[in-house]
Design an enzyme around this catalytic site. Structure first.
Site, PDB file in Angstrom:
ATOM      1  N   GLU A 171       0.799  -1.221   0.000  1.00 36.86           N
ATOM      2  CA  GLU A 171       0.000   0.000   0.000  1.00 36.86           C
ATOM      3  C   GLU A 171       0.837   1.279   0.000  1.00 36.86           C
ATOM      4  OE1 GLU A 171      -4.039  -1.718   2.180  1.00 36.86           O
ATOM      5  OE2 GLU A 171      -2.814  -0.232   3.217  1.00 36.86           O
ATOM      6  N   GLU A 370      -5.403  -8.391   1.033  1.00 34.82           N
ATOM      7  CA  GLU A 370      -6.026  -7.943   2.289  1.00 34.82           C
ATOM      8  C   GLU A 370      -7.485  -7.635   2.026  1.00 34.82           C
ATOM      9  OE1 GLU A 370      -4.576  -4.678   4.623  1.00 34.82           O
ATOM     10  OE2 GLU A 370      -2.486  -5.232   4.315  1.00 34.82           O
TER      11      GLU A 370
END
Length: 464
Positions: A171, A370
């Site tokens: 991320e 995720e």
């Protein structure tokens, strides 16, 4: 209870379930085994950054409870386990010689997973830059990219005989937006759109790490983990369309487009970066080094409008966007929200998967690296934790993967966030994402109802 047999039947043979964690969120032992400080150690020990001034000094003490935690991971039955390596645990100053005690911990982790029949899937960077490198300028210093590539090479050399699947970065959008543009995450900088310079360095570090891993482990799979989500204009007004386009650019497009095409989506971003256009052009050839898989993290869509004078936008995102930024988030309409206040919107997952598939013909196979939900779980009188809402959430989002697969997207797996309750960054210990409940006073682990449900789903998939 959601029928796991019916859900598993919608998924292709070989679809891999997993769970995911991150080093700073679970390990603790921050001063043990020669570990160096990371930017999160510094950030959490400065008052006011985290709810209740909490920190990851102990977290769930995974560093000292590794064997117990490995048994929980194994009993779950999911074939993949995604974790991150603490850069400062293996290289306390971010470069130099490996720290023997730090590397031994990850040897125990990797070997323990393999002994239990689980594929280790390490991520090299999950936001915890060594503090020593931050003191040298962090990601504003191009030398940090070189240090990261060297770190990646050392890890691939050491674990190359046992680890076959590597993710470089986690991320980058969150680390650049929250950590550098807004300051609500470590290292706590407030650079605004100047953080685009950090974006480029993170992308460059990713590309250099891909090259480094391939040099020493040519048969390994190498990929990246991005957070992607639909960005929806609040209205059809030109102002809202422009604001949503800008937000989509700086949170989605600049992290996907260069990796898959070798170009930035618009030339305008060059002016926001610290490097010259000539240097950026050279870097893009490295950034776009081919990857073997694309890791996608998804939680909810974002609705964006142009800032309206006098309107209070507080509470519409995990952190407030300053009023002088050219976009503002507003709530996504959803009939259900998690206890973190995030929309339950599985349709957003299938939508972003299809969008990426249609936009990038060379999109590699995708793993949902995720996805999960925080509910403020409380044990019942008998100690059980019946988290039916989480089970429903997971089932809906796995079904969304099946919808995307039916639409032609090559989705190979789904990893639940997270294996254990843990330190949730600026939210401290208030939010609980785990399949395993952790009592933060005693550190006792208790599998939740969702753990048993996920284990049943993993069993069904093995029998396909």
């Amino acid at each position: 209870m959601i029928d796991v047999h019916e859900l598993a039947a919608r998924l292709p043979q070989g679809f891999r379930l997993g769970t995911a964690t991150a080093a700073y969120q679970i390990e603790g032992g921050v001063a043990d085994g020669g570990r160096g400080r990371s930017i999160w150690d510094t950030f959490t020990h400065e008052s006011g950054h985290v709810i209740n001034n909490e920190n990851g000094d102990v977290a769930i003490d995974h560093y000292h409870r590794l064997e117990e935690d490995l048994d929980y991971i194994a009993d779950l039955g999911a074939p993949d386990y995604r974790f991150s390596i603490s850069w400062s645990r293996v290289l306390p100053a971010g470069r130099g010689d490996l720290n023997p005690e730090g590397i031994t911990f990850y040897d125990r982790l990797v070997n323990g997973l393999l002994e239990r029949g689980i594929r280790p899937c390490p991520t090299l960077f999950h936001w915890d830059l060594p503090e020593a490198l931050q003191q040298e300028g962090g990601w504003m210093n191009r030398d940090t990219c070189t240090a990261f590539a060297n770190y990646a090479r050392l890890m691939a050399e050491h674990f190359g005989d046992r680890v076959q699947r590597w993710a470089t970065m986690n991320e980058m959008s969150v680390h650049s937006l929250y950590g550098h543009a807004l300051g609500s995450h470590a290292p706590g900088l407030q650079m605004g759109l100047g953080a685009m310079a950090v974006v480029h360095r993170l992308l460059l570090a990713h590309g250099m790490a891909v090259q480094a891993i391939r040099e020493v482990a040519p048969h390994a799979e190498v990929g990246v983990v991005n957070q992607n989500f639909p960005v929806i204009p609040a209205s059809d007004s030109p102002e809202d369309l422009q604001a949503a386009g800008m937000f989509d650019l700086v949170t989605n497009q600049v992290f996907v487009h260069p990796i898959l095409t070798g170009e930035y989506p618009v030339q305008d971003v060059y002016a926001m970066m610290a490097d010259s256009p000539e240097q950026i052009a050279e870097d893009l050839a490295i950034i776009s080094a081919p990857i073997d898989f694309y890791g996608l993290n998804y939680y909810e869509p974002t609705v964006i409008e142009a800032p309206k004078a006098g309107k209070d936008y507080s509470g519409n995102l995990e952190v407030d966007i300053p009023a002088d930024m050219p976009f503002q988030p507003v709530p996504y309409a959803s009939s259900e929200r998690t206890d973190f206040g995030w929309a339950v919107a599985p349709e957003g997952l299938s939508r972003i998967l299809v969008h990426l598939h249609e936009t990038y013909p060379n999109l590699p196979p995708v793993t949902i690296t995720e996805n999960g939900a925080s509910y403020h779980d409380v044990p019942a009188a008998d100690g059980s934790i019946n988290d039916e809402a989480r089970i429903r959430y997971l089932a809906q989002h796995i079904a969304a993967c099946a919808d995307a697969i039916d639409a032609g997207v090559d989705v190979r797996g789904y990893y639940c966030w997270s294996t254990f309750d843990n330190f949730e960054w600026a939210a401290g210990y208030q939010e609980r994402f785990g399949l395993v409940y952790v009592d933060y006073e005693t550190l006792k682990r208790t599998p939740k109802a969702s753990y048993a449900w996920y284990r049943d789903l993993a069993r069904e998939l093995r029998e396909l």
